[in-house]
Design a protein around this motif. Structure first.
Motif, PDB file in Angstrom:
ATOM      1  N   THR A  66      62.819  16.687  -4.157  1.00 56.56           N
ATOM      2  CA  THR A  66      61.060  16.767  -4.514  1.00 56.56           C
ATOM      3  C   THR A  66      60.707  14.986  -4.186  1.00 56.56           C
ATOM      4  O   THR A  66      59.855  14.666  -3.943  1.00 56.56           O
ATOM      5  CB  THR A  66      60.977  16.855  -5.680  1.00 56.56           C
ATOM      6  OG1 THR A  66      60.715  18.544  -5.913  1.00 56.56           O
ATOM      7  CG2 THR A  66      59.492  16.831  -6.040  1.00 56.56           C
ATOM      8  N   ARG A  67      61.396  14.589  -4.363  1.00 53.89           N
ATOM      9  CA  ARG A  67      61.786  12.811  -4.379  1.00 53.89           C
ATOM     10  C   ARG A  67      60.878  12.307  -3.026  1.00 53.89           C
ATOM     11  O   ARG A  67      60.389  11.632  -2.353  1.00 53.89           O
ATOM     12  CB  ARG A  67      62.676  12.168  -5.596  1.00 53.89           C
ATOM     13  CG  ARG A  67      62.604  10.435  -5.291  1.00 53.89           C
ATOM     14  CD  ARG A  67      63.286   9.752  -6.236  1.00 53.89           C
ATOM     15  NE  ARG A  67      64.797   9.831  -5.065  1.00 53.89           N
ATOM     16  CZ  ARG A  67      65.013   9.228  -3.649  1.00 53.89           C
ATOM     17  NH1 ARG A  67      63.892   8.149  -3.675  1.00 53.89           N
ATOM     18  NH2 ARG A  67      66.311   9.136  -3.407  1.00 53.89           N
ATOM     19  N   LEU A  68      62.757  12.717  -2.683  1.00 53.63           N
ATOM     20  CA  LEU A  68      62.161  12.065  -0.882  1.00 53.63           C
ATOM     21  C   LEU A  68      61.115  13.227   0.371  1.00 53.63           C
ATOM     22  O   LEU A  68      61.176  12.368   0.809  1.00 53.63           O
ATOM     23  CB  LEU A  68      63.855  13.274  -0.408  1.00 53.63           C
ATOM     24  CG  LEU A  68      64.569  12.252  -1.143  1.00 53.63           C
ATOM     25  CD1 LEU A  68      65.975  13.033  -0.129  1.00 53.63           C
ATOM     26  CD2 LEU A  68      65.554  10.977  -0.264  1.00 53.63           C
ATOM     27  N   ARG A  69      60.579  14.233  -0.556  1.00 55.18           N
ATOM     28  CA  ARG A  69      59.876  14.700  -0.313  1.00 55.18           C
ATOM     29  C   ARG A  69      58.358  13.840   0.136  1.00 55.18           C
ATOM     30  O   ARG A  69      57.299  13.747   0.513  1.00 55.18           O
ATOM     31  CB  ARG A  69      59.424  16.438  -0.159  1.00 55.18           C
ATOM     32  CG  ARG A  69      57.963  16.608   0.781  1.00 55.18           C
ATOM     33  CD  ARG A  69      58.060  18.415  -0.297  1.00 55.18           C
ATOM     34  NE  ARG A  69      57.785  18.120  -1.559  1.00 55.18           N
ATOM     35  CZ  ARG A  69      56.708  18.296  -2.468  1.00 55.18           C
ATOM     36  NH1 ARG A  69      55.933  17.333  -1.644  1.00 55.18           N
ATOM     37  NH2 ARG A  69      57.249  18.423  -3.392  1.00 55.18           N
ATOM     38  N   CYS A  70      58.079  13.695  -0.996  1.00 51.02           N
ATOM     39  CA  CYS A  70      57.255  13.116  -1.591  1.00 51.02           C
ATOM     40  C   CYS A  70      57.168  11.471  -1.350  1.00 51.02           C
ATOM     41  O   CYS A  70      55.446  11.678  -0.982  1.00 51.02           O
ATOM     42  CB  CYS A  70      57.057  12.563  -3.493  1.00 51.02           C
ATOM     43  SG  CYS A  70      56.450  14.285  -4.027  1.00 51.02           S
ATOM     44  N   TYR A  71      58.234  10.796  -1.514  1.00 54.96           N
ATOM     45  CA  TYR A  71      57.789   9.903  -0.776  1.00 54.96           C
ATOM     46  C   TYR A  71      57.946   9.461   0.659  1.00 54.96           C
ATOM     47  O   TYR A  71      56.580   8.301   1.205  1.00 54.96           O
ATOM     48  CB  TYR A  71      59.679   8.873  -0.644  1.00 54.96           C
ATOM     49  CG  TYR A  71      60.708   8.221  -2.381  1.00 54.96           C
ATOM     50  CD1 TYR A  71      59.248   8.624  -3.748  1.00 54.96           C
ATOM     51  CD2 TYR A  71      61.039   7.582  -2.381  1.00 54.96           C
ATOM     52  CE1 TYR A  71      59.528   8.307  -4.703  1.00 54.96           C
ATOM     53  CE2 TYR A  71      61.347   6.862  -4.023  1.00 54.96           C
ATOM     54  CZ  TYR A  71      60.450   7.405  -5.526  1.00 54.96           C
ATOM     55  OH  TYR A  71      60.845   6.473  -5.907  1.00 54.96           O
ATOM     56  N   GLY A  72      58.287  10.679   1.429  1.00 58.14           N
ATOM     57  CA  GLY A  72      57.592  10.146   2.797  1.00 58.14           C
ATOM     58  C   GLY A  72      56.187  10.779   3.176  1.00 58.14           C
ATOM     59  O   GLY A  72      55.763  10.262   3.867  1.00 58.14           O
ATOM     60  N   GLU A  73      56.092  11.377   2.533  1.00 60.26           N
ATOM     61  CA  GLU A  73      53.910  12.044   2.101  1.00 60.26           C
ATOM     62  C   GLU A  73      53.228  10.699   1.397  1.00 60.26           C
ATOM     63  O   GLU A  73      52.293   9.977   2.180  1.00 60.26           O
ATOM     64  CB  GLU A  73      54.096  12.604   1.404  1.00 60.26           C
ATOM     65  CG  GLU A  73      54.167  14.712   1.421  1.00 60.26           C
ATOM     66  CD  GLU A  73      54.322  15.417   0.440  1.00 60.26           C
ATOM     67  OE1 GLU A  73      53.496  15.382  -0.508  1.00 60.26           O
ATOM     68  OE2 GLU A  73      54.705  16.970   0.745  1.00 60.26           O
ATOM     69  N   ILE A  74      54.095  10.044   0.458  1.00 61.11           N
ATOM     70  CA  ILE A  74      52.868   8.861   0.238  1.00 61.11           C
ATOM     71  C   ILE A  74      52.929   7.617   1.047  1.00 61.11           C
ATOM     72  O   ILE A  74      52.080   7.557   1.024  1.00 61.11           O
ATOM     73  CB  ILE A  74      53.650   8.707  -0.989  1.00 61.11           C
ATOM     74  CG1 ILE A  74      53.940   8.859  -2.408  1.00 61.11           C
ATOM     75  CG2 ILE A  74      53.130   6.404  -1.645  1.00 61.11           C
ATOM     76  CD1 ILE A  74      54.562   9.087  -3.723  1.00 61.11           C
ATOM     77  N   ARG A  75      54.374   7.483   1.702  1.00 58.50           N
ATOM     78  CA  ARG A  75      54.578   6.169   2.898  1.00 58.50           C
ATOM     79  C   ARG A  75      53.771   7.160   3.830  1.00 58.50           C
ATOM     80  O   ARG A  75      52.710   5.868   4.743  1.00 58.50           O
ATOM     81  CB  ARG A  75      55.686   6.511   3.701  1.00 58.50           C
ATOM     82  CG  ARG A  75      56.991   5.478   2.141  1.00 58.50           C
ATOM     83  CD  ARG A  75      58.513   5.439   3.020  1.00 58.50           C
ATOM     84  NE  ARG A  75      58.626   4.320   2.460  1.00 58.50           N
ATOM     85  CZ  ARG A  75      60.149   5.659   1.803  1.00 58.50           C
ATOM     86  NH1 ARG A  75      60.187   6.425   1.566  1.00 58.50           N
ATOM     87  NH2 ARG A  75      60.643   4.046   0.593  1.00 58.50           N
ATOM     88  N   ALA A  76      53.525   7.733   4.224  1.00 56.39           N
ATOM     89  CA  ALA A  76      52.405   8.703   5.701  1.00 56.39           C
ATOM     90  C   ALA A  76      51.002   8.353   4.570  1.00 56.39           C
ATOM     91  O   ALA A  76      50.131   7.656   5.316  1.00 56.39           O
ATOM     92  CB  ALA A  76      52.521   9.836   5.289  1.00 56.39           C
TER      93      ALA A  76
END
Length: 117
Positions: A66-76
Motif C-alpha cells: 500500500t505504501r509503495l502504491r500510494c507513494y507512486g500515486e502521490i508522485r504522479a
C-alpha cells in the motif's frame, strides 16, 4: 591592606555566586522547508493525497504494498499539479500525517456545522 582584602574578597564571592549558568536554549521546532506536499494549499493537499491520505496518514500502519502504491500515486498527482517530486523520506514525514489529520478534522467540523444550520 588586610582591612581591604576581606571586603573585596566577599564582594567578589557574592558577585560570582550571583552568576547562574547560561540559560538553556530551547530547540526550535523541526520545520521541513523543502517538502512539496506540505507546501501545497488545502485543496491541492487533499487532491494530491486523495484516498492515500486515509491509508497512509490516519494513524494506522499501512503495509509495504500500500505504501509503495500510494507513494507512486502521490508522485504522479504531484507531477500533474506541476509540483516538484517528493522523496520517500518526505512522503513518510510525520508532519504530513499531522496536517492530514488537521485538514480532516477541519473538514468534518465544517460539514457538521453546515449540516446543523
Amino acid at each position: 591592606m588586610k582591612r581591604f582584602a576581606l571586603p573585596v574578597f566577599m564582594a567578589m564571592a557574592l558577585a560570582l555566586s550571583a552568576c547562574d549558568e547560561a540559560p538553556q536554549q530551547v530547540p526550535a521546532p523541526v520545520v521541513e522547508t523543502g517538502n512539496p506536499v506540505l507546501n501545497l494549499d488545502r485543496d491541492q493537499f487533499k487532491t494530491v493525497l486523495a484516498e492515500c491520505g486515509e491509508s497512509l496518514y490516519s494513524g494506522g500502519a499501512a503495509d509495504e504494498a500500500t505504501r509503495l502504491r500510494c507513494y507512486g500515486e502521490i508522485r504522479a498527482r504531484l507531477k500533474d499539479a506541476s509540483q516538484p517530486d517528493a522523496t520517500d523520506a518526505q512522503l513518510g514525514s510525520p508532519l504530513i500525517s499531522e496536517r492530514w489529520k488537521f485538514e480532516k478534522n477541519k473538514s468534518s467540523h465544517a460539514s457538521g456545522a453546515s449540516a446543523a444550520s
